[in-house]
Scaffold this motif. Structure first.
Motif, short mmCIF file in Angstrom:
data_model
loop_
_atom_site.label_atom_id
_atom_site.label_comp_id
_atom_site.label_asym_id
_atom_site.label_seq_id
_atom_site.Cartn_x
_atom_site.Cartn_y
_atom_site.Cartn_z
N ILE A 459 0.47 -1.00 0.01
CA ILE A 459 -0.16 -0.29 -0.29
C ILE A 459 1.03 0.92 0.15
O ILE A 459 1.73 1.06 0.64
CB ILE A 459 -1.17 0.08 0.99
N PHE A 460 0.82 2.09 -1.19
CA PHE A 460 1.61 3.32 -1.43
C PHE A 460 0.39 4.52 -1.02
O PHE A 460 -0.43 4.67 -1.47
CB PHE A 460 2.07 3.90 -2.15
N ASP A 461 1.26 6.30 -0.69
CA ASP A 461 0.15 7.23 -0.46
C ASP A 461 1.07 7.99 -1.55
O ASP A 461 2.05 7.51 -1.32
CB ASP A 461 0.40 8.07 0.83
N ALA A 462 0.40 8.06 -2.64
CA ALA A 462 1.12 8.07 -4.58
C ALA A 462 0.70 9.97 -4.55
O ALA A 462 1.66 10.53 -5.63
CB ALA A 462 0.55 7.39 -5.25
N GLY A 463 0.36 11.41 -3.57
CA GLY A 463 0.15 12.09 -3.26
C GLY A 463 -0.47 12.43 -3.47
O GLY A 463 -1.77 12.11 -3.82
N LYS A 464 -0.80 13.97 -3.67
CA LYS A 464 -2.75 14.74 -3.92
C LYS A 464 -2.79 15.34 -4.59
O LYS A 464 -1.33 16.49 -5.14
CB LYS A 464 -2.30 15.03 -2.43
N LEU A 465 -3.30 15.74 -5.23
CA LEU A 465 -3.55 16.87 -6.45
C LEU A 465 -4.67 18.06 -5.86
O LEU A 465 -6.09 18.03 -5.02
CB LEU A 465 -4.38 17.00 -7.37
N ARG A 466 -4.35 19.75 -5.14
CA ARG A 466 -5.09 20.40 -5.00
C ARG A 466 -5.59 21.61 -5.90
O ARG A 466 -4.82 21.28 -7.24
CB ARG A 466 -4.24 21.07 -3.86
N PHE A 467 -6.67 22.04 -6.37
CA PHE A 467 -7.24 23.60 -7.21
C PHE A 467 -7.82 24.20 -5.87
O PHE A 467 -8.93 23.60 -5.19
CB PHE A 467 -7.71 22.50 -7.79
N GLY A 468 -7.71 25.35 -5.45
CA GLY A 468 -8.52 26.30 -5.15
C GLY A 468 -8.49 26.88 -5.63
O GLY A 468 -7.80 27.89 -6.97
N GLN A 469 -10.24 28.03 -5.89
CA GLN A 469 -10.24 28.86 -6.33
C GLN A 469 -11.32 29.68 -5.46
O GLN A 469 -12.04 29.52 -4.62
CB GLN A 469 -10.99 29.09 -7.93
N THR A 470 -10.87 31.51 -5.27
CA THR A 470 -11.67 31.84 -5.24
C THR A 470 -12.11 33.48 -5.92
O THR A 470 -11.27 33.97 -6.54
CB THR A 470 -10.94 33.20 -3.90
N THR A 471 -12.97 34.01 -5.78
CA THR A 471 -13.83 35.10 -6.70
C THR A 471 -15.15 36.01 -6.08
O THR A 471 -16.25 35.33 -5.19
CB THR A 471 -14.71 33.90 -8.06
N GLY A 472 -14.86 36.62 -6.38
CA GLY A 472 -15.24 38.27 -5.99
C GLY A 472 -15.57 38.73 -7.68
O GLY A 472 -15.21 38.72 -8.41
N ASN A 473 -17.66 39.05 -7.07
CA ASN A 473 -18.11 39.85 -8.28
C ASN A 473 -18.78 40.68 -7.82
O ASN A 473 -19.15 41.15 -6.44
CB ASN A 473 -19.26 38.34 -8.71
#
Length: 916
Positions: A459-473
């Motif tokens: 069993i292996f921890d193969a890593g992580k992907l992350r994406f975040g977004q902040t929007t003001g209107n």
């Protein structure tokens, strides 16, 4: 920490904005409009009906008694009342300062499609039959009746030009579906929730499926129980909404119902006896003050795997060849060929999700609103079976019979929006702040790092992907008094800022290292009998390495302006423009003009022309890793594993190959059509579209090290076993042409009501040109530019854009309601698809198919309904592979490269709906 800081920011924004929108009406000298909305049959009050003021963004929903109240400056206005399932009504009112005028509405039932007050594609409120571009409105009833359990799959059946299917043997794409609108890519459709931009997923599709090289929105992270309706704008809208809206816009409108609990329980299984699903949902709302509400939804779903592969038919064990000898060894070990099956099919998933939607009145003409949610999906899929005769990939002491490696994902998705909207000095103003993120954690199980030998974990921890977004209107609309020269004229203005963040987090060393990474003296990796090192990293999915880690930000700021007008009672014209600046590639300017001419009360012409753009995603700029991909071996047609380097766009390796910096895609959208709504409950809309996209961002073909130039450039990666490389590039220009037809008819039949809905989409995408960068041509060309075009974007990659989805798709549904009984039947037609790999001898065509869904429901009591039904009732499958190389010794009876409607077959279910 991220959420806590966000809520502080939202609270500050609300506190700052509210005083500017809230003021004393006695000083404002406004008048009041009140009234009640009822249904024609029996005069029952309609809760949740929308009241809008034509030419403005002002609107209000009716309460439980069907009553509403609006405050307006003195003047004459056109009020509209609308609700799905009912025809929209309107009337003119004259508002006098400090006085109250009453405007009641009685809505006639419209059993076919009804009309809804929408804002998608416009900043002023309109009905979906008034817009100059096509907008489909999918009601909560259609969503509830659909036998599918997830948003992507529901839209595939009910929206004419939308396609999404579960993928298989495609790493992360097994868990997040690549979706298409009008035949374009997942990243060329913009997704809104309650009119606000939703963040994309962290996953970029890099394996061999439709949508390869793109990044989409995970629609399945939104619970179906939270949705009031879905608005699908089928036209380019980048001039209104910014990046991504080349194919159109999907706006998910959340529920606002109060004073009842809605629950649903559904369970079922496929026609092959696997893929069992169970799903429980709940939705509850309660009022907040006179005009406010709080609505909360929750869902839990458990979905089992499906297996459509066949028993492995080739050799299995080292030193043993031929079917007879292999079968004898299987008997000796007490095994069968079925034990070496790939389990090609739908992934397993355990999903929990909750969403909220609320409005809190701040004063008579201002309100605070907020919505959002959190979801978690734990998924399980598999890759290619690692056979015991594959010495470089298997540790015999751990897996004497080889192993089927598993890719486990943990996907978390969070979003929240908060804002204040109201009116002042003739302006309707909406100020909001949105934040969302998506995390995808990879865990590889039942695997090994062969280079570690017997010391390898499984069993292996193969890593992580992350994406975040902040929007003001900031959006503002003002109705302009033209003195009667025009029916209405509205000025729309707005601004938006967006901050995005993309991260790759490395996995544990064992998931990517060759051997022990030099932590022991002497030979630190296991070898094959020839002395060559065994393959590094976790089999099926090597983990992200520290060298792959990125944490990149970018920001953009945009402004738009436009006029939305009814020049006369019959002619509507919208004109708008947008300028946007990105921190990583510069500025872009886009515009749009759209018009609708009502030739007769029942017939109208409409059309639009616009330019658009799509900014390359941060994922496409910065994603990089080494992955195991099974590619067709030249000459034999067999699938062979290759370690493929995906190099980020700014890497020295990418520049050494001659790939330039990514730029934005640009588009030209043209559409024209008509709407026909004669008396008698019939309606028909027909819309033609033409979409040219230049500098389309794609993932190139793999540059294999059989080419000596490639071998030299990839020399630094030889220790990782890399044998090919691929890059993101503005490689192609495409043209997409198509036609959408949507028809509906409703009629009384006996003592009941029959509703018929039909839709068809005809679409075709053509790659017009493959753009070869000059440095790439110089390095690989040797005077043969056509050879370089083939290296950059080969036949199979072109196939994914042109023929991987059906060119023809149609649905015909009938719903009959009689007292407590409701029967819904739908036929869905999927046109042929073609598979065209690099080896032309392996071309295959999979014929058109029509599948049928059915739902039969009965209202047991006022609070309980039971239903039974099927998705694909006749258990229809796509055509099978006929070429042995494509069948791949039983691994792929059905294509995983091109897809019509998936390979699960029928799904048979029972459902109970309860309302309290």
């Amino acid at each position: 920490m991220r959420s806590r800081q966000l809520f502080r920011t939202l609270a500050m924004a609300a506190a700052l904005a509210a005083p500017g929108l809230s003021y004393d009406h006695a000083h404002a000298q406004e008048g009041t409009v009140t009234g009640r909305v009822t249904a024609q049959a029996g005069g029952a009050a309609l809760q949740g009906a929308g009241i809008s003021v034509a030419g403005t963004a002002r609107g209000v929903l009716t309460n439980a008694d069907g009553r509403y109240e609006l405050w307006l400056p003195p003047g004459t206005y056109t009020l509209r009342a609308g609700m799905l399932g009912f025809a929209t009504a309107e009337q003119s009112v004259r508002v006098v300062a400090d006085q109250t005028v009453t405007a009641d509405f009685v809505l006639e039932t419209a059993p076919v499609m009804g009309e809804a007050l929408i804002v998608t594609g416009s900043r002023t409120v309109r009905t979906n039959v008034e817009t100059p571009v096509p907008v489909d409105v999918i009601s909560s009833l259609e969503i509830r009746l659909a036998p599918q359990t997830e948003v992507n799959q529901i839209l595939t059946r009910v929206a004419p030009s939308f396609n999404a299917n579960h993928q298989t043997i495609a790493d992360g794409s097994d868990h997040i579906n690549p979706a298409s609108l009008r035949g374009l890519g997942p990243d060329q459709v913009l997704v809104l929730v309650n009119g606000k931009r939703r963040h994309q997923s962290a996953l970029v599709h890099v394996n061999g499926t439709f949508g390869r090289g793109t990044v989409g929105v995970d629609l399945n992270a939104i619970p179906t129980s939270s949705i009031e309706r879905i608005e699908v704008l089928r036209d380019g809208a980048a001039a209104q909404y910014g990046s991504d809206a080349i194919a159109g816009v999907i706006n998910i409108v959340l529920k606002n119902q109060t004073d009842r609990i809605e629950t649903s329980f559904i369970g079922g299984v496929t026609g092959e006896g696997d893929g069992g699903q169970g799903k429980a949902t709940v939705n509850y709302g309660f009022p907040v003050g006179e005009r406010g509400f709080f609505n909360l939804s929750g869902e839990f779903m458990e979905r089992g795997r499906t297996d459509r592969s066949e028993p492995w038919s080739s050799d299995i064990f080292p030193g043993i060849s031929g079917a007879t000898a292999t079968d004898a060894e299987l008997r000796r070990r007490g095994l069968s060929r079925a034990d070496f099956s790939m389990k090609t099919g739908q992934s397993a998933a355990t999903v929990g999700v909750t969403f909220y939607n609320t409005v809190v009145p701040l004063s008579t003409d201002a309100e605070f609103y907020s919505f959002g949610g959190f979801s978690q999906r734990d998924g399980e899929a598999t890759g290619f079976y690692r056979l015991p005769n594959q010495e470089a990939r298997v540790v015999p002491s751990i897996h004497p019979n080889g192993f089927l490696p598993e890719i486990h994902t943990n996907i978390q998705d969070f979003s929240t929006t908060a804002g204040v909207r109201g009116s002042r000095s003739g302006w309707d103003v909406d100020l909001s702040l949105s934040h969302g993120w998506n995390d995808l954690q990879y865990s590889i199980e039942n695997s090994n790092n062969a280079s570690l030998g017997a010391a390898s974990p499984t069993i292996f921890d193969a890593g992580k992907l992350r994406f975040g977004q902040t929007t003001g209107n900031l959006d503002a609309v003002r109705l302009i008094d033209t003195g009667g020269a025009l029916s209405s004229l509205s000025l729309v203005l707005g601004a938006e800022f967006r901050i995005e963040n993309y991260q790759i987090v490395a996995g544990e060393p064992g998931s990517w290292q060759l051997g022990n990474g030099g932590t022991r003296p002497g030979i630190d990796f296991d070898t094959t009998r020839t002395g060559a090192p065994k393959e590094p990293g976790s089999q099926v999915f090597p983990g992200f390495q520290p060298s792959n880690e990125v944490n990149r930000f970018r920001n953009s700021i945009g402004a738009y302006a436009g006029f939305e007008s009814r020049l006369t009672d019959r002619l509507l014209v919208d004109v708008g423009g947008r300028i946007e600046n990105y921190s990583d590639f510069g500025s872009t300017v886009n515009g749009k003009v759209a018009a609708r001419l009502e030739v007769t009360p029942s017939f109208a012409l409409r059309g639009a022309a616009s330019t658009g753009f799509r900014a390359p995603s941060l994922h496409q700029v910065w994603f990089n890793n080494v992955s195991i991909q099974f590619l067709i071996a030249p000459g034999t047609g067999t699938l062979e594993p290759s370690r493929v380097l995906t190099s980020n766009n700014q890497s020295p390796v990418t520049k050494a190959f001659g790939i330039p910096d990514l730029d934005e895609e640009t588009s030209l959208n043209l559409s024209a059509g008509f709407t026909l709504r004669p008396a008698g409950g019939f309606s028909l809309t027909t819309d033609f579209y033409w979409i040219d996209i230049d500098n389309r961002v794609v993932l190139t073909s793999r540059f294999a090290d059989s080419d000596p130039i490639v071998r030299q450039l990839l020399q630094p990666f030889r220790s990782q076993g890399v044998g090919a490389a691929q890059f993101f590039a503005n490689s192609v220009d495409t043209r997409t042409k198509g036609l959408d037809i949507v028809g509906a008819y409703g009629m009384a039949l006996g003592d009941g009501t029959l509703t018929l809905l039909a839709s068809a989409n005809f679409t075709e995408t053509e790659v017009l040109a493959t753009n070869v960068p000059a440095p790439l041509a110089q390095r690989f060309g040797a005077g043969n530019i056509e050879r370089v075009r083939g290296l950059l974007f080969d036949r199979e990659e072109r196939n994914r854009l042109e023929d991987a989805l059906p060119h023809v798709k149609g649905t015909l549904s009938a719903r009959y309601e009689l007292d407590r009984l409701r029967i819904a039947v739908r036929a869905s037609h999927f046109g042929k698809i073609e598979y065209k790999p690099t080896d032309t001898r392996l071309d295959e065509t999979f014929g058109a198919k029509t599948i049928f869904d059915i739902d039969v429901g009965y209202q047991l009591t006022n609070t309980a309904r039971v239903s039974v039904g099927a998705d694909n009732v006749f258990n229809t499958f796509p055509d099978r592979h006929t070429k042995d190389a494509n069948l791949s010794s039983g691994r792929f009876p059905y294509s995983r490269r091109v897809t019509q409607f998936g390979m699960n077959g029928g799904f048979y279910f029972a459902r109970v709906d309860l309302t309290f």
